[in-house]
Design a protein around this motif. Structure first.
Motif, PDB file in Angstrom:
ATOM      1  N   HIS A 176       0.809  -1.221   0.000  1.00  0.00           N
ATOM      2  CA  HIS A 176       0.000   0.000   0.000  1.00  0.00           C
ATOM      3  C   HIS A 176       0.844   1.273   0.000  1.00  0.00           C
ATOM      4  O   HIS A 176       0.407   2.302  -0.527  1.00  0.00           O
ATOM      5  CB  HIS A 176      -0.917  -0.002   1.225  1.00  0.00           C
ATOM      6  N   PHE A 177       2.042   1.198   0.585  1.00  0.00           N
ATOM      7  CA  PHE A 177       2.894   2.388   0.694  1.00  0.00           C
ATOM      8  C   PHE A 177       4.325   2.009   0.356  1.00  0.00           C
ATOM      9  O   PHE A 177       4.907   1.131   0.999  1.00  0.00           O
ATOM     10  CB  PHE A 177       2.834   2.963   2.115  1.00  0.00           C
ATOM     11  N   LYS A 178       4.891   2.692  -0.600  1.00  0.00           N
ATOM     12  CA  LYS A 178       6.252   2.344  -1.019  1.00  0.00           C
ATOM     13  C   LYS A 178       7.300   2.789  -0.011  1.00  0.00           C
ATOM     14  O   LYS A 178       8.407   2.232   0.033  1.00  0.00           O
ATOM     15  CB  LYS A 178       6.567   2.936  -2.390  1.00  0.00           C
ATOM     16  N   ASP A 179       6.971   3.810   0.797  1.00  0.00           N
ATOM     17  CA  ASP A 179       7.906   4.296   1.805  1.00  0.00           C
ATOM     18  C   ASP A 179       7.139   5.098   2.843  1.00  0.00           C
ATOM     19  O   ASP A 179       5.913   5.256   2.752  1.00  0.00           O
ATOM     20  CB  ASP A 179       9.026   5.150   1.177  1.00  0.00           C
ATOM     21  N   LYS A 180       7.864   5.624   3.833  1.00  0.00           N
ATOM     22  CA  LYS A 180       7.207   6.346   4.922  1.00  0.00           C
ATOM     23  C   LYS A 180       6.563   7.636   4.428  1.00  0.00           C
ATOM     24  O   LYS A 180       5.501   8.032   4.930  1.00  0.00           O
ATOM     25  CB  LYS A 180       8.205   6.649   6.043  1.00  0.00           C
ATOM     26  N   GLN A 181       7.159   8.305   3.446  1.00  0.00           N
ATOM     27  CA  GLN A 181       6.567   9.543   2.939  1.00  0.00           C
ATOM     28  C   GLN A 181       5.207   9.274   2.314  1.00  0.00           C
ATOM     29  O   GLN A 181       4.276  10.067   2.471  1.00  0.00           O
ATOM     30  CB  GLN A 181       7.486  10.217   1.923  1.00  0.00           C
ATOM     31  N   ALA A 182       5.076   8.162   1.606  1.00  0.00           N
ATOM     32  CA  ALA A 182       3.776   7.809   1.036  1.00  0.00           C
ATOM     33  C   ALA A 182       2.741   7.610   2.136  1.00  0.00           C
ATOM     34  O   ALA A 182       1.574   7.984   1.988  1.00  0.00           O
ATOM     35  CB  ALA A 182       3.905   6.548   0.186  1.00  0.00           C
ATOM     36  N   LEU A 183       3.175   7.027   3.253  1.00  0.00           N
ATOM     37  CA  LEU A 183       2.277   6.870   4.392  1.00  0.00           C
ATOM     38  C   LEU A 183       1.911   8.230   4.980  1.00  0.00           C
ATOM     39  O   LEU A 183       0.743   8.483   5.308  1.00  0.00           O
ATOM     40  CB  LEU A 183       2.936   5.998   5.460  1.00  0.00           C
ATOM     41  N   LEU A 184       2.887   9.116   5.111  1.00  0.00           N
ATOM     42  CA  LEU A 184       2.612  10.454   5.639  1.00  0.00           C
ATOM     43  C   LEU A 184       1.631  11.202   4.749  1.00  0.00           C
ATOM     44  O   LEU A 184       0.766  11.947   5.240  1.00  0.00           O
ATOM     45  CB  LEU A 184       3.911  11.244   5.778  1.00  0.00           C
ATOM     46  N   ASP A 185       1.743  11.019   3.429  1.00  0.00           N
ATOM     47  CA  ASP A 185       0.792  11.640   2.503  1.00  0.00           C
ATOM     48  C   ASP A 185      -0.630  11.171   2.798  1.00  0.00           C
ATOM     49  O   ASP A 185      -1.575  11.974   2.816  1.00  0.00           O
ATOM     50  CB  ASP A 185       1.158  11.297   1.057  1.00  0.00           C
ATOM     51  N   TYR A 211      -7.134  15.628   6.801  1.00  0.00           N
ATOM     52  CA  TYR A 211      -7.991  16.603   6.125  1.00  0.00           C
ATOM     53  C   TYR A 211      -9.425  16.081   6.011  1.00  0.00           C
ATOM     54  O   TYR A 211     -10.384  16.829   6.207  1.00  0.00           O
ATOM     55  CB  TYR A 211      -7.446  16.941   4.730  1.00  0.00           C
ATOM     56  N   ARG A 212      -9.582  14.798   5.676  1.00  0.00           N
ATOM     57  CA  ARG A 212     -10.927  14.220   5.574  1.00  0.00           C
ATOM     58  C   ARG A 212     -11.685  14.409   6.879  1.00  0.00           C
ATOM     59  O   ARG A 212     -12.871  14.775   6.879  1.00  0.00           O
ATOM     60  CB  ARG A 212     -10.831  12.730   5.253  1.00  0.00           C
ATOM     61  N   ARG A 213     -11.019  14.146   7.982  1.00  0.00           N
ATOM     62  CA  ARG A 213     -11.672  14.266   9.280  1.00  0.00           C
ATOM     63  C   ARG A 213     -12.018  15.722   9.582  1.00  0.00           C
ATOM     64  O   ARG A 213     -13.085  16.015  10.131  1.00  0.00           O
ATOM     65  CB  ARG A 213     -10.781  13.686  10.374  1.00  0.00           C
ATOM     66  N   ALA A 240       1.452  18.949  12.839  1.00  0.00           N
ATOM     67  CA  ALA A 240       1.913  19.912  11.838  1.00  0.00           C
ATOM     68  C   ALA A 240       3.072  19.358  11.017  1.00  0.00           C
ATOM     69  O   ALA A 240       3.173  19.603   9.814  1.00  0.00           O
ATOM     70  CB  ALA A 240       2.321  21.220  12.510  1.00  0.00           C
ATOM     71  N   LYS A 241       3.950  18.587  11.659  1.00  0.00           N
ATOM     72  CA  LYS A 241       5.078  17.999  10.931  1.00  0.00           C
ATOM     73  C   LYS A 241       4.587  16.970   9.910  1.00  0.00           C
ATOM     74  O   LYS A 241       5.136  16.860   8.812  1.00  0.00           O
ATOM     75  CB  LYS A 241       6.063  17.349  11.904  1.00  0.00           C
ATOM     76  N   VAL A 242       3.580  16.198  10.282  1.00  0.00           N
ATOM     77  CA  VAL A 242       3.025  15.218   9.350  1.00  0.00           C
ATOM     78  C   VAL A 242       2.400  15.937   8.159  1.00  0.00           C
ATOM     79  O   VAL A 242       2.597  15.546   6.999  1.00  0.00           O
ATOM     80  CB  VAL A 242       1.971  14.340  10.057  1.00  0.00           C
ATOM     81  N   TYR A 243       1.680  16.990   8.429  1.00  0.00           N
ATOM     82  CA  TYR A 243       0.924  17.702   7.394  1.00  0.00           C
ATOM     83  C   TYR A 243       1.838  18.501   6.467  1.00  0.00           C
ATOM     84  O   TYR A 243       1.577  18.608   5.268  1.00  0.00           O
ATOM     85  CB  TYR A 243      -0.064  18.637   8.086  1.00  0.00           C
ATOM     86  N   SER A 244       2.904  19.036   7.022  1.00  0.00           N
ATOM     87  CA  SER A 244       3.794  19.913   6.260  1.00  0.00           C
ATOM     88  C   SER A 244       4.484  19.153   5.127  1.00  0.00           C
ATOM     89  O   SER A 244       5.110  18.115   5.341  1.00  0.00           O
ATOM     90  CB  SER A 244       4.850  20.503   7.194  1.00  0.00           C
ATOM     91  N   GLY A 245       4.376  19.674   3.925  1.00  0.00           N
ATOM     92  CA  GLY A 245       5.060  19.087   2.782  1.00  0.00           C
ATOM     93  C   GLY A 245       4.432  17.833   2.234  1.00  0.00           C
ATOM     94  O   GLY A 245       4.937  17.261   1.264  1.00  0.00           O
ATOM     95  N   ARG A 263       1.589  15.448   0.343  1.00  0.00           N
ATOM     96  CA  ARG A 263       0.766  15.575  -0.868  1.00  0.00           C
ATOM     97  C   ARG A 263      -0.535  14.810  -0.652  1.00  0.00           C
ATOM     98  O   ARG A 263      -0.537  13.647  -0.268  1.00  0.00           O
ATOM     99  CB  ARG A 263       1.508  14.982  -2.067  1.00  0.00           C
ATOM    100  N   PHE A 264      -1.657  15.506  -0.889  1.00  0.00           N
ATOM    101  CA  PHE A 264      -2.940  14.821  -0.757  1.00  0.00           C
ATOM    102  C   PHE A 264      -3.031  13.688  -1.774  1.00  0.00           C
ATOM    103  O   PHE A 264      -2.612  13.830  -2.929  1.00  0.00           O
ATOM    104  CB  PHE A 264      -4.097  15.786  -0.976  1.00  0.00           C
ATOM    105  N   THR A 265      -3.579  12.568  -1.347  1.00  0.00           N
ATOM    106  CA  THR A 265      -3.668  11.398  -2.215  1.00  0.00           C
ATOM    107  C   THR A 265      -4.999  11.317  -2.956  1.00  0.00           C
ATOM    108  O   THR A 265      -5.206  10.389  -3.722  1.00  0.00           O
ATOM    109  CB  THR A 265      -3.477  10.112  -1.393  1.00  0.00           C
TER     110      THR A 265
END
Length: 218
Positions: free
Chosen positions: A49-58, A65-67, A102-107, A109-111
């Motif tokens: 489902h996620f190629k790396d941690k950044q994909a998970l953070l996205d 945002y959905r919530r 905020a660190k998770v959200y910063s930078g 990309r919405f999926t």
């Protein structure tokens, strides 16, 4: 085994589990291995489902945002100033709901396009108020960056409401800076009452928008 652990594994479920763990371990302690353990699966299963941690953070940022959007969609009936205050205040409140939110959200990309309805509503309010689309986009990006940056600093002192990191005792700071009285006194303004600070900073931005683009209707 719990019902949650028997449920089919998908991106949104993994992101939800990661957000729950985030409050316990923080961003530095959030690993795919820890998430897999919570879900009672092997870590390699998450790489489907996620190629790396950044994909998970996205995906985590998207779920945040959905919530936030589910709690309240942007009210496009007010003035542009009201919309900026609502948009920024809502984002801050959402980010403060998670350790290192905020660190998770910063930078990230919405999926998906979950953000599109609110973005369209915001841009419509701004352009109908007399701003160009380019101006509206820059103003929105500026307010967004201010909010994320402010909460990043806020959570550096108060990771979650009611918590305070060691080393941010205002009185101790004032004692150490006794030879620099202005700096010592400023600590009480910088490291306390973040809600008031945030609102003041946002009003400075709104005032700057009004001054720079004063041809737009008030």
């Amino acid at each position: 085994m719990s019902t949650e652990r028997r449920a089919p594994l998908d991106r949104r479920r993994v992101a939800g589990t990661a957000l729950r763990l985030l409050n316990e371990v923080g961003l530095d302690g959030l690993t795919l291995r820890a998430i897999a353990k919570e879900l009672d699966v092997k870590a390699p299963a998450l790489y489907w489902h996620f190629k790396d941690k950044q994909a998970l953070l996205d995906e985590m940022a998207t779920e945040m945002y959905r919530r936030m959007a589910a709690d309240a969609r942007l009210d496009a009936a007010g003035t542009w100033q009201h919309v900026l205050r609502t948009m920024s205040g809502g984002l801050r409140a959402a980010l403060l709901g998670y350790r290192d939110g905020a660190k998770v959200y910063s930078g990230s990309r919405f999926t998906g396009i979950d953000h599109a309805p609110d973005q369209e509503a915001y841009l419509r309010v701004m352009t109908e108020a007399g701003f160009t689309l380019a101006q509206a986009a820059v103003i929105g990006a500026t307010v967004n960056a201010y909010t994320i940056g402010f909460v990043t600093e806020e959570q550096g002192v108060q990771p979650l409401p009611g918590e305070r990191r060691e080393g941010y005792d205002v009185e101790e700071r004032a004692r150490l800076l006794a030879d620099f009285p202005l700096s010592a006194a400023a600590g009480r303004e910088i490291f306390t009452d973040y809600g008031s600070q945030f609102e003041t900073g946002l009003e400075i931005i709104i005032g700057g928008v009004e001054a720079r683009y004063r041809q737009a209707p008030p």
